[in-house]
Structures are given as structure tokens and as C-alpha cells.
Scaffold this motif. Sequence first.
Motif, PDB file in Angstrom:
ATOM      1  N   ILE A  84      -0.655   8.528  -4.751  1.00 43.54           N
ATOM      2  CA  ILE A  84      -0.828   9.552  -3.058  1.00 43.54           C
ATOM      3  C   ILE A  84      -0.029   9.341  -2.278  1.00 43.54           C
ATOM      4  O   ILE A  84       0.008  10.309  -1.675  1.00 43.54           O
ATOM      5  N   MET A  85       1.019   7.919  -2.271  1.00 45.45           N
ATOM      6  CA  MET A  85       0.971   6.890  -1.020  1.00 45.45           C
ATOM      7  C   MET A  85       2.462   7.481  -1.769  1.00 45.45           C
ATOM      8  O   MET A  85       3.378   7.284  -0.367  1.00 45.45           O
ATOM      9  N   TRP A  87     -11.445  12.930  -8.485  1.00 42.37           N
ATOM     10  CA  TRP A  87     -10.275  13.471  -7.319  1.00 42.37           C
ATOM     11  C   TRP A  87     -10.498  11.873  -5.994  1.00 42.37           C
ATOM     12  O   TRP A  87      -9.584  12.134  -5.375  1.00 42.37           O
ATOM     13  N   GLU A  88     -11.924  11.851  -6.314  1.00 43.49           N
ATOM     14  CA  GLU A  88     -11.918  10.802  -4.607  1.00 43.49           C
ATOM     15  C   GLU A  88     -11.016   9.134  -5.649  1.00 43.49           C
ATOM     16  O   GLU A  88     -10.720   8.955  -4.196  1.00 43.49           O
ATOM     17  N   ASN A  89     -11.413   9.621  -6.661  1.00 44.15           N
ATOM     18  CA  ASN A  89     -10.417   8.158  -6.846  1.00 44.15           C
ATOM     19  C   ASN A  89      -9.033   8.142  -6.641  1.00 44.15           C
ATOM     20  O   ASN A  89      -7.940   6.934  -6.169  1.00 44.15           O
ATOM     21  N   VAL A  90      -8.569   9.399  -6.797  1.00 40.06           N
ATOM     22  CA  VAL A  90      -6.791   9.536  -6.372  1.00 40.06           C
ATOM     23  C   VAL A  90      -7.017   9.815  -4.619  1.00 40.06           C
ATOM     24  O   VAL A  90      -6.261   8.759  -4.599  1.00 40.06           O
ATOM     25  N   ARG A 117       0.708  -1.155  -0.386  1.00 37.82           N
ATOM     26  CA  ARG A 117      -0.128   0.460  -0.305  1.00 37.82           C
ATOM     27  C   ARG A 117       1.587   1.151   0.178  1.00 37.82           C
ATOM     28  O   ARG A 117      -0.194   2.334  -0.667  1.00 37.82           O
ATOM     29  N   ARG A 118       2.405   1.148   0.596  1.00 35.98           N
ATOM     30  CA  ARG A 118       2.868   2.430   1.171  1.00 35.98           C
ATOM     31  C   ARG A 118       4.108   2.691  -0.206  1.00 35.98           C
ATOM     32  O   ARG A 118       4.583   3.563  -0.369  1.00 35.98           O
ATOM     33  N   ARG A 119       4.385   1.579  -0.607  1.00 32.68           N
ATOM     34  CA  ARG A 119       6.241   1.566  -1.248  1.00 32.68           C
ATOM     35  C   ARG A 119       5.357   1.486  -2.808  1.00 32.68           C
ATOM     36  O   ARG A 119       6.500   1.094  -3.806  1.00 32.68           O
ATOM     37  N   ARG A 143      -6.021   6.767  -0.022  1.00 28.70           N
ATOM     38  CA  ARG A 143      -5.039   7.397   1.268  1.00 28.70           C
ATOM     39  C   ARG A 143      -6.614   7.235   2.324  1.00 28.70           C
ATOM     40  O   ARG A 143      -5.880   7.418   3.494  1.00 28.70           O
ATOM     41  N   LEU A 144      -7.970   6.882   1.647  1.00 25.47           N
ATOM     42  CA  LEU A 144      -8.704   7.297   2.578  1.00 25.47           C
ATOM     43  C   LEU A 144      -8.626   6.035   3.181  1.00 25.47           C
ATOM     44  O   LEU A 144      -9.625   5.547   4.266  1.00 25.47           O
ATOM     45  N   LEU A 145      -8.531   4.679   2.776  1.00 22.65           N
ATOM     46  CA  LEU A 145      -8.164   2.936   3.218  1.00 22.65           C
ATOM     47  C   LEU A 145      -7.367   3.865   4.147  1.00 22.65           C
ATOM     48  O   LEU A 145      -7.236   2.136   5.126  1.00 22.65           O
ATOM     49  N   ASP A 146      -6.315   4.245   4.344  1.00 22.68           N
ATOM     50  CA  ASP A 146      -5.022   4.501   5.020  1.00 22.68           C
ATOM     51  C   ASP A 146      -5.463   5.148   6.073  1.00 22.68           C
ATOM     52  O   ASP A 146      -4.507   5.417   7.914  1.00 22.68           O
ATOM     53  N   GLY A 147      -7.181   5.386   6.184  1.00 24.38           N
ATOM     54  CA  GLY A 147      -7.511   6.541   7.311  1.00 24.38           C
ATOM     55  C   GLY A 147      -7.652   7.878   7.284  1.00 24.38           C
ATOM     56  O   GLY A 147      -8.306   8.549   8.647  1.00 24.38           O
TER      57      GLY A 147
END
Length: 235
Positions: free
Chosen positions: A159-160, A103-106, A84-86, A110-114
Motif C-alpha cells: 500500500i505504500m 480492505w481496512e487491514n490493507v 514505513r515507506r520503503r 496509509r491510515l497511520l500515515d495520516g
Amino acid sequence: MAALRLDGVVHDYLRGRQPVRALNGVSLTIGGGQCVSVLGPSGSGKSTMLHVMGALDIPSEGRVFIDDTDLAALDDDALSDLRRRRVGFIFQFFNLLPALTAWENVAVPRLLDGVKPGSVREEAMALLERVGLADRAEHRPGELSGGQMQRVAIARSLIMDPGIVLADEPTGNLDSRTGDELLDLLASLAHDGSERSVVMVTHSMDAALRSDRAVLLTDGEVAGDGVPGDVVAKF
Ligand code: ADP
Ligand code: ADP
């Protein structure tokens, strides 16, 4: 520092009870700041190699290192965290969520990341700007062209702020002019000073010739690796 290293990677799938060898001893080191294309006939192991590089598949034998982390040392949670992060993923058919705006798709990873939507909107907008789609931020995928959808997917992959971006036939579903623009955008992800590595599977010689390095797979083995013009000539 090597961003990605495969060391003697073998991968078998089971077809019924019969193992099918998709990768047969692949060793590769990919440094930061490189855009690498992966070529080879259908069934030569390209997708499997990309999956192994992105920790989506654990190889049957051999080792995989991402930023010097040995994936064999990680449990499932740590693996999905690392993925997810790398690692950013880009697919041939975009894999956008149809009910969400660009923008929500992008922002989804991050949203899944809380992270709360308010604070991530600005980051998503900045990435849409970067891929030249700021004026489509509120559009849904159904209102976008293929090239625009792939730009959204590229923004999402960033985004990550991953060190590695993996793309499976990113221009396979686009006309050649749109594809060429996207290839320049993908290469720029490696050349922007971020030291990111970009690896893309492609059937397009044009794409390979625009990358810094090409790897040719044949029957699950590396049959060529180096300057794209030389590798394309072997294919
Ligand atoms: P490419 O991306 O170069 O077309 P793949 O990595 O998709 O190659 O496939 C390599 C080999 O592994 C092929 O023989 C393919 O049929 C086989 N293969 C790929 N995925 C699976 C799977 N999930 N189950 C069984 N065999 C598979
Ligand atoms: P490509 O050739 O573009 O890499 P494929 O169409 O071969 O993709 O494969 C698409 C998906 O199906 C991949 O995720 C791959 O793992 C899977 N797959 C490929 N070959 C097989 C197979 N023989 N059996 C089961 N799954 C397969």
C-alpha cells in the motif's frame, strides 16, 4: 541501482551476558526486480538478516544501504519513516488486525500515515483486486482462509508502494498448493516492471526453486549465493 546492500554485517544478541553471533560478516547486494529466497538451517541467521535488511534491527557492525541510503546516517525517526515507506513486511502468521475488514487491514499503513479513510479505500480495493481478493474486501480475517489472509497481508505490504518487500516464511503456515500460488504472486511483485526487490526466508525448496536467486546461510555466513538449483543442491 542496488535496492539493498549489506556490507560486512555482523549481528550479536546478548543471551544473559554472553553475546550470541547471529550474523558473521554478511555482504550481499540485491538489485531491483529480483525475487531472492533465503535458505538455511534453523538458527543460521535468516530472520536476523531479514530484520537487518528491513531496518528493524541495527547491526552490531557493518553497513546497510537501502536505495543507497546508509542506515547508519539516520536517526530513529528517519529510520521508522524509511521502514514505513520503503519496506513492506509479510509474516508467517499474517499479523492482520482481527477487528478490521480485509480492505481496512490493507489500508492500515496509509491510515497511520495520516491519510483519510475515504481516499485510501480505493487504493486498498485496487490492491485486493490485484491479489485476487476483491470479493472478500468486507470480510474480517476470521472469515478468511490462511491463503486469503496472506493475500490480504501481501496487499497491505504494497500500500505504500515500497521498493523492497521482505517476507519471513510467507508460506510456512499454508498447504503446498496454496503456498505455490502465493509464491507466484510474490515473485510477480518483483517482475511487474516496478523494479521492486522481494526477499523471502523459506524452508521450502519449492519456493527457492521458483525464485530468481537463492542465498544460503550457515552459522551466520553466506555459504551459497546464485542460481537457486545450484544453491539448493548445497543445502
Ligand atoms: P533463523 O531465522 O535462521 O532461524 P535467527 O536469525 O532467528 O535464525 O537466529 C540466529 C541466531 O541468533 C540463533 O542462534 C538464535 O537463537 C539467536 N537469536 C535470534 N534472535 C535472538 C534474540 N532476540 N536474542 C538472543 N538470541 C537470538
Ligand atoms: P525462525 O527460526 O522461524 O526464524 P524463531 O522461532 O527462531 O524463528 O524466532 C522467532 C522470534 O524469536 C524471532 O523474532 C527471533 O528474533 C526471536 N528469537 C529467536 N531465538 C531467540 C533466542 N534464543 N532468544 C530470544 N529470542 C529469540
